[in-house]
Write an enzyme that holds these catalytic residues in place. Structure first.
Site, PDB file in Angstrom:
ATOM      1  N   SER A  87     -11.089  -0.401   3.767  1.00  0.00           N
ATOM      2  CA  SER A  87     -10.334  -0.602   5.013  1.00  0.00           C
ATOM      3  C   SER A  87      -9.677   0.711   5.399  1.00  0.00           C
ATOM      4  CB  SER A  87      -9.243  -1.659   4.818  1.00  0.00           C
ATOM      5  OG  SER A  87      -9.832  -2.875   4.496  1.00  0.00           O
ATOM      6  N   ARG A 137       0.830  -1.229   0.000  1.00  0.00           N
ATOM      7  CA  ARG A 137       0.000   0.000   0.000  1.00  0.00           C
ATOM      8  C   ARG A 137       0.857   1.270   0.000  1.00  0.00           C
ATOM      9  NH1 ARG A 137      -1.950  -3.644  -1.200  1.00  0.00           N
ATOM     10  NH2 ARG A 137      -3.605  -4.819  -0.208  1.00  0.00           N
ATOM     11  N   GLU A 178      -4.750   3.915   6.321  1.00  0.00           N
ATOM     12  CA  GLU A 178      -4.472   3.667   4.906  1.00  0.00           C
ATOM     13  C   GLU A 178      -5.100   4.796   4.085  1.00  0.00           C
ATOM     14  OE1 GLU A 178      -5.198  -0.373   3.424  1.00  0.00           O
ATOM     15  OE2 GLU A 178      -6.174   0.514   1.691  1.00  0.00           O
TER      16      GLU A 178
HETATM   17  C1  LIG Z   1     -15.543  -0.715  -0.589  1.00  0.00           C
HETATM   18  C2  LIG Z   1     -14.056  -0.508  -0.804  1.00  0.00           C
HETATM   19  C3  LIG Z   1     -13.219  -1.568  -0.949  1.00  0.00           C
HETATM   20  C4  LIG Z   1     -11.840  -1.394  -1.147  1.00  0.00           C
HETATM   21  N1  LIG Z   1     -11.037  -2.489  -1.292  1.00  0.00           N
HETATM   22  C5  LIG Z   1      -9.715  -2.309  -1.486  1.00  0.00           C
HETATM   23  C6  LIG Z   1      -8.837  -3.422  -1.641  1.00  0.00           C
HETATM   24  O1  LIG Z   1      -9.260  -4.579  -1.624  1.00  0.00           O
HETATM   25  N2  LIG Z   1      -7.526  -3.190  -1.835  1.00  0.00           N
HETATM   26  C7  LIG Z   1      -7.010  -1.926  -1.875  1.00  0.00           C
HETATM   27  O2  LIG Z   1      -5.801  -1.770  -2.075  1.00  0.00           O
HETATM   28  N3  LIG Z   1      -7.802  -0.850  -1.717  1.00  0.00           N
HETATM   29  C8  LIG Z   1      -9.130  -0.999  -1.528  1.00  0.00           C
HETATM   30  N4  LIG Z   1      -9.936   0.086  -1.368  1.00  0.00           N
HETATM   31  C9  LIG Z   1      -9.344   1.432  -1.356  1.00  0.00           C
HETATM   32  C10 LIG Z   1      -9.269   2.116  -2.728  1.00  0.00           C
HETATM   33  O3  LIG Z   1     -10.250   1.626  -3.610  1.00  0.00           O
HETATM   34  C11 LIG Z   1      -7.897   1.956  -3.365  1.00  0.00           C
HETATM   35  O4  LIG Z   1      -6.879   2.463  -2.519  1.00  0.00           O
HETATM   36  C12 LIG Z   1      -7.813   2.681  -4.710  1.00  0.00           C
HETATM   37  O5  LIG Z   1      -6.585   2.369  -5.286  1.00  0.00           O
HETATM   38  C13 LIG Z   1      -7.941   4.195  -4.604  1.00  0.00           C
HETATM   39  O6  LIG Z   1      -8.098   4.702  -5.911  1.00  0.00           O
HETATM   40  P1  LIG Z   1      -8.934   6.037  -6.192  1.00  0.00           P
HETATM   41  O7  LIG Z   1      -8.901   6.277  -7.654  1.00  0.00           O
HETATM   42  O8  LIG Z   1     -10.277   5.968  -5.577  1.00  0.00           O
HETATM   43  O9  LIG Z   1      -8.036   7.107  -5.470  1.00  0.00           O
HETATM   44  P2  LIG Z   1      -8.495   8.343  -4.566  1.00  0.00           P
HETATM   45  O10 LIG Z   1      -9.115   7.829  -3.323  1.00  0.00           O
HETATM   46  O11 LIG Z   1      -9.267   9.311  -5.365  1.00  0.00           O
HETATM   47  O12 LIG Z   1      -7.089   8.967  -4.240  1.00  0.00           O
HETATM   48  C14 LIG Z   1      -6.155   8.305  -3.400  1.00  0.00           C
HETATM   49  C15 LIG Z   1      -4.796   8.986  -3.599  1.00  0.00           C
HETATM   50  O13 LIG Z   1      -4.337   8.664  -4.904  1.00  0.00           O
HETATM   51  C16 LIG Z   1      -3.954   9.849  -5.588  1.00  0.00           C
HETATM   52  N5  LIG Z   1      -4.216   9.675  -7.003  1.00  0.00           N
HETATM   53  C17 LIG Z   1      -5.406   9.377  -7.592  1.00  0.00           C
HETATM   54  N6  LIG Z   1      -5.261   9.302  -8.922  1.00  0.00           N
HETATM   55  C18 LIG Z   1      -3.961   9.560  -9.184  1.00  0.00           C
HETATM   56  C19 LIG Z   1      -3.185   9.658 -10.375  1.00  0.00           C
HETATM   57  N7  LIG Z   1      -3.734   9.505 -11.596  1.00  0.00           N
HETATM   58  N8  LIG Z   1      -1.868   9.963 -10.272  1.00  0.00           N
HETATM   59  C20 LIG Z   1      -1.288  10.158  -9.056  1.00  0.00           C
HETATM   60  N9  LIG Z   1      -1.972  10.095  -7.905  1.00  0.00           N
HETATM   61  C21 LIG Z   1      -3.287   9.794  -7.965  1.00  0.00           C
HETATM   62  C22 LIG Z   1      -4.816  10.957  -4.977  1.00  0.00           C
HETATM   63  O14 LIG Z   1      -4.215  12.211  -5.132  1.00  0.00           O
HETATM   64  C23 LIG Z   1      -4.885  10.519  -3.530  1.00  0.00           C
HETATM   65  O15 LIG Z   1      -3.805  11.015  -2.804  1.00  0.00           O
HETATM   66  C24 LIG Z   1     -11.311  -0.083  -1.186  1.00  0.00           C
HETATM   67  C25 LIG Z   1     -12.170   1.016  -1.045  1.00  0.00           C
HETATM   68  C26 LIG Z   1     -13.534   0.820  -0.859  1.00  0.00           C
HETATM   69  C27 LIG Z   1     -14.439   2.020  -0.740  1.00  0.00           C
END
Ligand SMILES: Cc1cc2nc3c(=O)[nH]c(=O)nc-3n(C[C@H](O)[C@H](O)[C@H](O)COP(=O)(O)OP(=O)(O)OC[C@H]3O[C@@H](n4cnc5c(N)ncnc54)[C@H](O)[C@@H]3O)c2cc1C
Length: 306
Positions: free
Chosen positions: A227, A177, A297
């Site tokens: 999480s 992560r 996280e």
């Molecule tokens: C129901 C649920 C289940 C989940 N299960 C998992 C799981 O099994 N495993 C897991 O790892 N995570 C899980 N997550 C967490 C999440 O989905 C992941 O961490 C995901 O990778 C976040 O992506 P996002 O596009 O939503 O990022 P955001 O939440 O929008 O942003 C997170 C960070 O990433 C940065 N970011 C976003 N896009 C870019 C880009 N293009 N370039 C550089 N930086 C960027 C943002 O600036 C921010 O700091 C879960 C979340 C939920 C709600």
């Protein structure tokens, strides 16, 4: 710094009107359904426009925040000043042989489904992760034994100066992560995943199994950020929270899920403040009961309400 009107004028030189929203409520763009407004919410449709927005932000010293699918973020109630950049409109996924190029605004779930359609194995683990490709790379997202690190070959990014770079996977220091993207300030524009040939039925069976596990264990019927905490070495965050008797407890409309203690749900129109206070309450209780420091996280951005 420029006044709002001048910022708007300069953004309109780079982006067409439909790609600039002013005072956009960010609870429309986060999984927790929390968050105040963004002064400017922009959705570029080309890499060049992303570069130009970065260069403008540098030149005019504009605060600048990148949002993916908002599934690992809590935006505070006072919202985010300056420009919020969303890459949701850059969402193409193309497959050539065993390689997939996914633009950063594409959902990693869709990349996983596309791999299945092409009979390619490697992205099954991502079939239920609700983030974008960019957000998944930023977090080295993973589940059920797989992670982005296993399949990433290279990525195209924009650096802090607005330069377009193509970097190999090992340039991102991907660990559990974690990536070095926050410290480098890269904006991921696309990822190249190296997959392997597989059998459709076998890939689908794995994805179905993971989906079943997720749906039966996670409170997907409520808004949440997944999480909340990283796995502390030697423990499971969910188990520590459960054993602390915190399920069903929380502040205001936020609640530690009864279905999965690692999740805090927005059960009843919580504010971001209540959600964050619930996180802190869990950290404090677990620390007092077990002496374990739970590290978040999920990221918290923005300002408190005045
Ligand atoms: C129901 C649920 C289940 C989940 N299960 C998992 C799981 O099994 N495993 C897991 O790892 N995570 C899980 N997550 C967490 C999440 O989905 C992941 O961490 C995901 O990778 C976040 O992506 P996002 O596009 O939503 O990022 P955001 O939440 O929008 O942003 C997170 C960070 O990433 C940065 N970011 C976003 N896009 C870019 C880009 N293009 N370039 C550089 N930086 C960027 C943002 O600036 C921010 O700091 C879960 C979340 C939920 C709600």
């Amino acid at each position: 710094m420029l006044d709002d009107q001048s910022i708007e004028h300069k953004l309109r030189e780079i982006l067409s009107n439909e790609n600039i929203l002013i005072n956009e409520p960010l609870n429309n763009h986060t999984y927790t359904k929390l968050g105040g407004k963004a002064d400017f919410f922009v959705t570029p449709t080309s890499y060049e426009a992303v570069q130009d927005v970065v260069k403008l932000a540098n030149k005019e010293e504009l605060p600048f925040t990148l949002l993916g699918n908002g599934s690992n973020l809590i935006v505070k109630d006072g919202g985010v000043r300056g420009v919020v950049l969303s890459l949701k409109k850059l969402d193409d996924i193309t497959v050539d042989g065993y390689e997939m190029i996914a633009q950063s605004g594409a959902r990693i779930i869709d990349a996983s489904r596309e791999a299945l359609a092409e009979h390619l194995t490697g992205l099954e683990f991502a079939c239920g992760i609700p983030g974008t490709v960019g957000g998944a790379l930023f977090m080295n997202a993973g589940a059920y034994g797989g992670e982005i690190k296993d399949v990433l070959k290279e990525a195209v990014v924009v650096d802090r100066e607005g330069n377009l770079l193509t970097l190999p996977a090992d340039a991102f220091d991907l660990q559990y992560r974690h990536s070095n993207i926050p410290e480098k300030g890269y904006i991921v524009l696309e990822a190249l995943f190296e997959l392997k040939p597989g059998k459709y039925d076998e890939i689908k069976a794995v994805m179905d199994d993971l989906t079943y596990k997720r749906e039966s264990k996670q409170p997907l019927e409520y808004p949440s950020c997944g999480s909340v905490f990283k796995r502390p070495p030697g423990y499971f965050a969910g188990k520590l929270i459960q054993d602390s008797g915190l399920q069903g407890k929380g502040v205001g409309g936020a609640e530690v899920s009864k279905k999965h203690a690692g999740f805090i749900i927005n059960k009843n129109n919580a504010t971001a403040t209540e959600y964050i206070q619930s996180i802190e309450m869990v950290q404090k209780t677990v620390s007092e009961k077990f002496g374990v420091k739970l590290e978040r996280e999920v990221r918290i951005i923005g300002e408190d309400l005045e």
